[in-house]
Each structure stands twice: as structure tokens, then as C-alpha cells.
Design an enzyme around this catalytic site. Structure first.
Site, PDB file in Angstrom:
ATOM      1  N   LYS A 184       3.798  25.043  -3.125  1.00 39.24           N
ATOM      2  CA  LYS A 184       2.516  24.489  -2.668  1.00 39.24           C
ATOM      3  C   LYS A 184       2.577  22.961  -2.744  1.00 39.24           C
ATOM      4  CE  LYS A 184      -0.079  28.577  -4.086  1.00 39.24           C
ATOM      5  NZ  LYS A 184      -1.133  29.122  -4.979  1.00 39.24           N
ATOM      6  N   ARG A 238       0.811  -1.212   0.000  1.00 32.92           N
ATOM      7  CA  ARG A 238       0.000   0.000   0.000  1.00 32.92           C
ATOM      8  C   ARG A 238       0.845   1.264   0.000  1.00 32.92           C
ATOM      9  NH1 ARG A 238      -3.937   0.679  -2.413  1.00 32.92           N
ATOM     10  NH2 ARG A 238      -2.737   2.402  -3.230  1.00 32.92           N
TER      11      ARG A 238
END
Length: 282
Positions: A131, A96
Site C-alpha cells: 500500500k 520544495r
């Protein structure tokens, strides 16, 4: 990565595995070996293959890892990306987290490539911004490069970018010009960029010696074109604010040198990947 810096892979594994994988440790035999194959479930530009491989390596250094396609490659749904061989428990524990890095970073690379392709033959370069996801900046900026973009500053430490809030703290425009001259004397090699909110500011900034780049913030294409026409010496222009895939070509056609897009790293859609495991003798 330097040892004194934040390690996103270690943090992600600690977050996911914690004190142990209860399901895998209970249901999967300890000595069972397996092969796992990570495949793309949609078309994408790859990024983060090294990070994904490192996840498997951190969980179990004995895992054999083969990266089939590298960062920057264009893949289609069904293409194999990474193949791993080793203990089934280890593969499942890493699965995962490895996929999380891939889906996030490939999303950034894919969106970046869309912007690069959208501007066509115009010479403007597509830039990222600060950002970014906290702790993920280096990986996300590498994904921008994989997509054909260019990195802007990595942090507050490697260049100067004077924005409106900085200007608001000064006593006037003459004071600002003095500060630029002083900075250029003290830091002759530092890159200096200033943000202009309107054409009046852009005209004033062009007249100040020592500025390398003028950032044209949220200006319409006609205003950007007019600002670029003020160019003198080696000064460059960057457009930012409200840039989309629909308007980026019009912005590039104004003659700007750079187009910065925060959305490359803060709004990219994750790409879907999967890992399938098959048993092998061992």
C-alpha cells in the site's frame, strides 16, 4: 536506480519546475551564491536524506551538499539535516521538491519507529505492505527500514501471497493443496504465504506441506494466539488488519513472527521541515 525504471525524482522536478521557475529567474540574480540549511521543525526519525540531496544535485551538479544527519537518525526540532552551497537560483528551484521527499519519507520512518517501540521486547517484526504511493515504493520501503521495520514483498514478482480472492477462483481446498505442492516443485526457493480469514482455514493450512507463512487476517488476539499454537515445522505466522499503536503490543504478545501494517506507508503524517537561505559572497 535502473535506467528503465520509473524515476520519482525526475518526475517530481518536471512536475514542479516545468518550463522554468518564473519567480526565481526574475527576482534572484543569476550569479548570486548562497548557503541553504534544511532543518527539522519537529522531532522525527530521518529517511530520504539521499533522495533530497539528489534533488539538489539534479537541479545543479555544482551545488555542494553536506548531509549532517543520516537516515535512521533521531532528530529534534531545530536540528540541521542538510546544508547546501551554490547558486541561489538552483537552491531555490530544488527546495520544495527536496523538502517534499523528506517530509513524506521521514513521516513513514517516524511512524514505523513508533510501532517498533510500541511492541517492546517482543520478537515480532513490523512489516510494510504494497500500500505505497505509486512510483515511490522503493523510497517508502527504504523509509520503513530506516524506522526499524522490515520489508515485506516489493511486488507481485518476488514471493507468493495467496489471498481469499485467489482461493475463490479454485475448485476447492484439495485443488489448492495440489497447487501448493506443484508450485513448491517448480519454484523450490520461492517464499509461499497464504491468507487465513478464520481459525478453520489456519488449521487446514498448517497441514499443507510447502507453506512458509500463514497470514492471520483481521483476527482478535485470542484467535491469533490459538492459531500460533498450531505451529509445526518451520511455519511462521503474520498478523494483519486493524493494527494500531494501541493494540500492536497485544498482537505481538500472541507470539506471531510478523505484524504487517499498511498504514506505515499509506497513512503516515508528513514531518515538517524548512530551508533557510543566507547570502554569501561570490
Amino acid at each position: 536506480m535502473k535506467p528503465d525504471r520509473y524515476d520519482p525524482i525526475a518526475a517530481a522536478l518536471t512536475e514542479d519546475i516545468g518550463q522554468g521557475d518564473i519567480t526565481t529567474d526574475f527576482f534572484v540574480p543569476e550569479t548570486l551564491h548562497a548557503t541553504g540549511r534544511v532543518t527539522a521543525r519537529e522531532n522525527a526519525i530521518l529517511a530520504g536524506t539521499g533522495a533530497a540531496a539528489e534533488v539538489f544535485r539534479r537541479v545543479d551538479p555544482s551545488i555542494d551538499i553536506q548531509i549532517v544527519h543520516r537516515d535512521g537518525d533521531e532528530v529534534v526540532a531545530g536540528d540541521p539535516i542538510i546544508e547546501v552551497r551554490g547558486l541561489a537560483r538552483s537552491i531555490l528551484k530544488a527546495e520544495r521538491v527536496a523538502l517534499n521527499f523528506l517530509q513524506r519519507l521521514c513521516g513513514i520512518a517516524t511512524l514505523t519507529r513508533q510501532f517498533v517501540d510500541a511492541i517492546g521486547n517482543h520478537p515480532a517484526k513490523i512489516l510494510d505492505t504494497r500500500k505505497t504511493t505509486p512510483g515511490m515504493r522503493a523510497l517508502e520501503k527504504a523509509a520503513v527500514v530506516a524506522g526499524g521495520g522490515v520489508n515485506h514483498r516489493f511486488g507481485l514478482y518476488d514471493m507468493v501471497l495467496v489471498k481469499d480472492n485467489h482461493l475463490a477462483t479454485l475448485g476447492g481446498f484439495s485443488s489448492f493443496a495440489d497447487r501448493i505442492r506443484q508450485l513448491r516443485q517448480e519454484r523450490p526457493n520461492i517464499r509461499i504465504e497464504v491468507e487465513a480469514d478464520d481459525l478453520e482455514q489456519a488449521r487446514a493450512f498448517v497441514e499443507i506441506n510447502g507453506i512458509d507463512v500463514i497470514l492471520l487476517d483481521n483476527m482478535a488476539p485470542a484467535q491469533i494466539r490459538e492459531a500460533v499454537a498450531l505451529r509445526r515445522d518451520n511455519i511462521q505466522f503474520e498478523a494483519s488488519g486493524g493494527i494500531t499503536l494501541k493494540n500492536v503490543k497485544r498482537i505481538a504478545a500472541t507470539g506471531v513472527d510478523y505484524i504487517s501494517i499498511g498504514g506505515l506507508t499509506n497513512a503516515a503524517r508528513a514531518i515538517d521541515f524548512g530551508l533557510e537561505v543566507t547570502h554569501v559572497p561570490g
